[in-house]
Design a protein around this motif. Structure first.
Motif, PDB file in Angstrom:
ATOM      1  N   ASN A 114      -6.070 -12.944  -0.074  1.00 42.72           N
ATOM      2  CA  ASN A 114      -4.589 -12.456  -0.016  1.00 42.72           C
ATOM      3  C   ASN A 114      -4.403 -11.774  -1.605  1.00 42.72           C
ATOM      4  OD1 ASN A 114      -2.011 -11.734   0.226  1.00 42.72           O
ATOM      5  ND2 ASN A 114      -1.151 -13.724   0.375  1.00 42.72           N
ATOM      6  N   VAL A 115      -4.705 -10.714  -2.007  1.00 41.10           N
ATOM      7  CA  VAL A 115      -5.046 -10.214  -3.351  1.00 41.10           C
ATOM      8  C   VAL A 115      -3.583  -9.961  -4.157  1.00 41.10           C
ATOM      9  CG1 VAL A 115      -6.470  -8.662  -4.671  1.00 41.10           C
ATOM     10  CG2 VAL A 115      -7.399  -9.053  -2.687  1.00 41.10           C
ATOM     11  N   SER A 116      -3.402 -10.527  -5.190  1.00 37.32           N
ATOM     12  CA  SER A 116      -2.353 -10.012  -5.990  1.00 37.32           C
ATOM     13  C   SER A 116      -2.726  -9.629  -7.272  1.00 37.32           C
ATOM     14  CB  SER A 116      -1.505 -11.311  -6.195  1.00 37.32           C
ATOM     15  OG  SER A 116      -1.905 -12.231  -6.797  1.00 37.32           O
ATOM     16  N   PHE A 117      -2.180  -8.774  -7.895  1.00 39.39           N
ATOM     17  CA  PHE A 117      -2.635  -8.217  -9.108  1.00 39.39           C
ATOM     18  C   PHE A 117      -1.624  -8.641 -10.510  1.00 39.39           C
ATOM     19  CE2 PHE A 117      -3.834  -5.613  -5.915  1.00 39.39           C
ATOM     20  CZ  PHE A 117      -5.248  -5.174  -6.499  1.00 39.39           C
ATOM     21  N   ARG A 118      -2.144  -8.998 -11.575  1.00 41.23           N
ATOM     22  CA  ARG A 118      -1.796  -9.350 -12.791  1.00 41.23           C
ATOM     23  C   ARG A 118      -1.959  -8.341 -13.909  1.00 41.23           C
ATOM     24  NH1 ARG A 118      -0.205 -14.770 -13.396  1.00 41.23           N
ATOM     25  NH2 ARG A 118      -0.427 -14.787 -15.431  1.00 41.23           N
ATOM     26  N   CYS A 119      -1.226  -8.266 -14.960  1.00 35.30           N
ATOM     27  CA  CYS A 119      -1.196  -7.647 -16.208  1.00 35.30           C
ATOM     28  C   CYS A 119      -1.673  -8.422 -17.410  1.00 35.30           C
ATOM     29  CB  CYS A 119      -0.104  -6.854 -16.374  1.00 35.30           C
ATOM     30  SG  CYS A 119      -0.209  -5.856 -18.242  1.00 35.30           S
ATOM     31  N   THR A 120      -2.782  -8.232 -18.178  1.00 32.24           N
ATOM     32  CA  THR A 120      -3.043  -8.865 -19.383  1.00 32.24           C
ATOM     33  C   THR A 120      -1.897  -8.936 -20.436  1.00 32.24           C
ATOM     34  OG1 THR A 120      -4.216  -6.984 -20.328  1.00 32.24           O
ATOM     35  CG2 THR A 120      -5.597  -8.729 -18.975  1.00 32.24           C
ATOM     36  N   TYR A 121      -1.195  -8.038 -20.544  1.00 32.21           N
ATOM     37  CA  TYR A 121      -0.153  -8.028 -21.220  1.00 32.21           C
ATOM     38  C   TYR A 121       1.170  -8.539 -21.095  1.00 32.21           C
ATOM     39  CZ  TYR A 121       3.260  -6.189 -24.699  1.00 32.21           C
ATOM     40  OH  TYR A 121       4.392  -6.106 -25.683  1.00 32.21           O
TER      41      TYR A 121
END
Ligand SMILES: [Zn+2]
Length: 287
Positions: free
Chosen positions: A97-104
């Motif tokens: 159940n793919v979710s995305f993150r931001c390194t910043y």
């Protein structure tokens, strides 16, 4: 002529006041775009599982997931406007159940951070991070596994991962001056002098730095009165007023005339990323 000078002076003041505000608004807008892009990517991934029977658990990493979504024409090139990198979160891939993150924006990493420049607390934390990473990899244990962490800290001499910095090493006179000013702005009920004396008392107190491991494996350091409480106990660790995260010390925003408000538990980070929390609660970067 005098009037003209006054007008010029007023404009100068207005510019000085509004430039930081514009920069703040710009960053807010960039964050909103980043969040929105990641939502779009999350929906695209969900759609792929429904319409094309894609099983994301068979994908090895973030790059593979993003490449597939592009290949399917579901997403375009999304880039964080603040210089962060958007990636598919490892555990969410494993869960299908793919979710995305931001390194910043989620992880608080400053773009272009150089690891080799780390000194003091930074290098101690890096050492701990590397040792834990190795242990996680060889054990195949989930990063949020508390028993595993307890055993790790029991087996390894935790002292090795501590930088013996006194609070006064981090909280210098110069910084106390600056902090008292910004804390006074947040709570005008106390004078700057009162807040300054509280900060001085704090800087001279005997505290130890302890590591705290978040469920996603991120490590924060915090000043504590009780160093035996290593970052493995989710309920009963002590409170703190200063935390180290991603290369910067942060100070709790509130003090009264007698003390710093030390009712802050590192475990509060379980519900959000440190950078989100610092922003929400108004923690002040010490630098
Ligand atoms: Zn971003």
């Amino acid at each position: 002529m005098v009037e003209l000078l006054i007008v010029v002076a007023i404009i100068a003041v207005l510019v000085a006041v509004s430039v930081p505000m514009v920069i703040h608004q710009l960053e807010k807008a960039r964050r909103a775009v980043c969040v929105n892009d990641r939502d779009t990517m999350r929906l695209a991934a969900a759609m792929a599982t429904l319409t094309d029977d894609i099983d994301w658990t068979t994908y090895s990493d973030s790059a593979a997931v993003i490449a597939k979504l592009k290949e399917m024409g579901l997403i375009e090139e999304f880039e964080c406007q603040s210089g962060g990198t958007i990636y598919a979160e490892e555990n969410s891939i494993k869960a299908g159940n793919v979710s995305f993150r931001c390194t910043y924006h989620d992880d608080g990493e400053k773009p272009g951070d150089e690891e080799e420049n780390l000194t003091g607390t930074g290098s101690a934390l890096k050492k701990l991070q590397d040792a834990l990473q190795k242990a996680w990899e060889s054990s195949n244990k989930d990063k949020g596994n508390t028993t595993f962490l307890q055993e790790f800290f029991k087996k390894n001499n935790s002292e090795d991962y501590l930088q013996k910095e006194k609070v006064s090493d981090v909280l210098t006179e110069d910084q106390i001056e600056k902090l008292a000013k910004s804390m006074n702005e947040k709570q005008p009920g106390y004078t700057e002098t009162q807040i300054k004396s509280v900060l001085q008392k704090y800087a001279n107190s005997e505290l130890t730095i302890a590591p705290y491991v978040l469920t996603d494996g991120t490590i924060v350091y915090y000043y504590t009165e009780d160093a035996s409480r290593f970052g493995t106990d989710k309920q009963n660790h002590s409170t703190t007023s200063m935390m180290y995260y991603n290369g910067t010390w942060y100070m709790a925003p509130m003090a009264d005339a007698n003390r710093l408000k030390t009712d802050f538990y590192p475990a509060k980070f379980f519900s959000m990323s440190p950078s989100e929390l610092f922003e929400k609660e108004g923690w002040i970067a010490v630098n």
